[in-house]
Design an enzyme around this catalytic site. Sequence first.
Site: not given
Ligand code: GLC
Length: 786
Positions: A484, A410, A407
Amino acid sequence: MEDTSFAIHPGKESAVNEERYYDIGNVLVEDLGDRHVSFVCEKGFVQVLFTSEKIVRIVMNPNQQPLLDDSFVVENTIDPANVTIENQVDTITMKTSNIEVKITKNPLRIQVQDVNGNTIVSESDYGMVIGNQGSVACYKDASPDEYYYGFGEKSGFLNKQGEKLEMWNSDVYAPHNPETDPLYQSIPFFMTLRNGSAHGIYLDNTYRSSFDMRTEADGNYIFQAAGGQLDYYVCAGPTPKEVIEQYTSLTGRMPIPPKWAIGYHQSRYSYESAEEVKELVRTFREKDIPLDAVHLDIHYMDGYRVFTFNQNRFPDPEKLIREIGELGVKAVPIVDPGVKADAAYQTYYDGVTNDLFCKYIEGDVFFGDVWPGKSAFPDFLNPKTRNWWGKKHEFYTAMGIEGIWNDMNEPAVFNETKTMDEKVVHRGENSNRLHKEVHNVYGNLMAEATYDGMKDLMDGKRPFLLTRAGFSGIQKYAAVWTGDNRSFWEHLEMAIPMCLNLGVSGVPFSGADVGGFAHDSNGELLARWTQFGAFTPYFRNHSAIGFARQEPWSFGEKYEEIVRDYIQLRYKWMPHLYTLFQESSQNGVPVMRPMFMEYPDDPETYTISDQFLIGEKVLVAPILRPGVTDRMVYLPEGTWYDYWTGEMFEGDKRIITHAPLEKLPIFIKRGAILPEGEAVTSSSQSSDKIKIHLYPEEARSHYTWYDDDGSTFAYEEGKYALYLIDLQLENSQVNVQFNCTHAGFDSTWKSVEFKLHGVNETDRVVINGNEVDHRQPIVLKRSHLK
Ligand code: GLC
């Protein structure tokens, strides 16, 4: 200021248009090779070559001869065997067995046609252009009867005509609206469909790029990149499936995922302790709801330090993994790229002392704030870093972890630009590149490091990787979820075209957070979303901290029952889904398909965003609004059956279907053959009994059902099974042939039952040459199979 009307202040226009653009101009020098041609033009250098009989590559470099070996993505640049080149005074024609490229010289314009003279792409008033600040762009003629699909992960509806789309991987927590662009993935590829013929354009450029498909006003569309070469491929199709096959021959295909990755995943930001995780898994088992994976979001770590577990909350992670593993459940921990700046933390210490982090040219490490606070970012362009990062996953694999969730890659940074400084230098094997060039592939490079590292560590087992960011080619390493989203009905609706366009863009393994990530979900939304999720390639329920919990039982028994039924349905459909995943690993064609992909000659399908196909003959039409129990469905030509009631419909028309809360509208086309397993509780269990649903028709149909061990790479050595099912209804007699055509794997099912649909009581049924009574269950033992 940007949130007020200042955003549309008239004085801003000139600032936006500062860059001046020049036409590539006339050809000054031409050079004809055996299979390519090169030009020096007034404003740039161009080469036209082929990578296959159906793919032409056009490269323009404003400053020097085009670099042909400079791609982050494309590996296969082999010329096809035969290209004939004819040179005339004003034009050059290049031909393969499938395409003809006509180049006019003054000024340089390129037309691509099929061998029958039908235009694929053309350039008239404008062609290639060069900006005085490093941009490169290309104009193509466009007409209003063209439809555009792909572009990776985009909000809005399926067809992108009239849209402007940008490629710059971005962390967007703000609600994803139709105009929210760009998002986390950048895939500068699109497919055009015009009068039933499709072709694709892949812009192989990792800089910030944009695609202006607002065609109707001026008759052009434009693709543009902020730097680098204008390096693009035209995939000649002519069917949508062939375009994807061609595009993925350049950018790669998804390896077959482990079966457990295609099962149901449960996530929450965050399950905060080992006890909570165990309780969760126990509840799934008590309630008889299938489950394959639980995700561990950032709270599992010690101060958000990757490659650590918080000792208080997860005192013995190995034991936890073992215990849930015994119940058939895997843990998938999140791993973000940001490494906490803390000299006492080994990962940071190693990164600094071995010089593995991203730096400015002057030598200072780039720091940005993410979950752990001030953090450094691994320089994944550097092979040493990728190797180091990959090996670090031994921390997870040693405790039995087989899946990782990447995650914030980017990379996301909590600052004004939301990411790393564009001036940061990445140090590659052969050359250094600025972040503005590497940004869009940072996620891919991290995924490559992770996937390859896990694979090396897992002793022949298939790793699973989930990623938020990516670029073309991400499918080689990871599944993609759409980031998200929110618990809005509109986001359920939007998830359909988003996943469909990802599939068109070569990423077959995608899904949206079921139930919605942010905002409070509710029982009805969760029920409807789970119905849809059961048919998305990636199926994970995930929700955010501070919002309503949305485990299957969160909204009471009525909804729990529906959610259970549909998660079970997912498992029953596993043999068919797994077969489609395998096919996709071979040809890139997605599991979840837009209607036009199977019906490119039917214009009614071109803009359908609210229904889709699973493979060729299964149509899914989810309910997308609260309180709605009836919806319109477009059934293309042919005969269709309601999956639940068997009711028959003639297609080529719209019908209204009734779908009370417990019903997801599914239609099966005549000719379909569908293997169905049992509602097992996780993919670690196998189905003893397989049902094969047969929907015979006069035309002969067949299906190749694929099976393997679901967990290792042994299939690469031929250790898989193929069962060919042949079906035909002829003069009131149904003929079925069921044969194992490849016996490299000893399947675990013990018997198959053939279930006939749409046949008359009096029809005769003959299976492998023997007549059977189809009013009784027709069961064949595997041991009886030749
Ligand atoms: C980001 C991700 C989400 C995750 C959060 C905490 O917002 O997109 O899926 O739960 O970070 O790690």
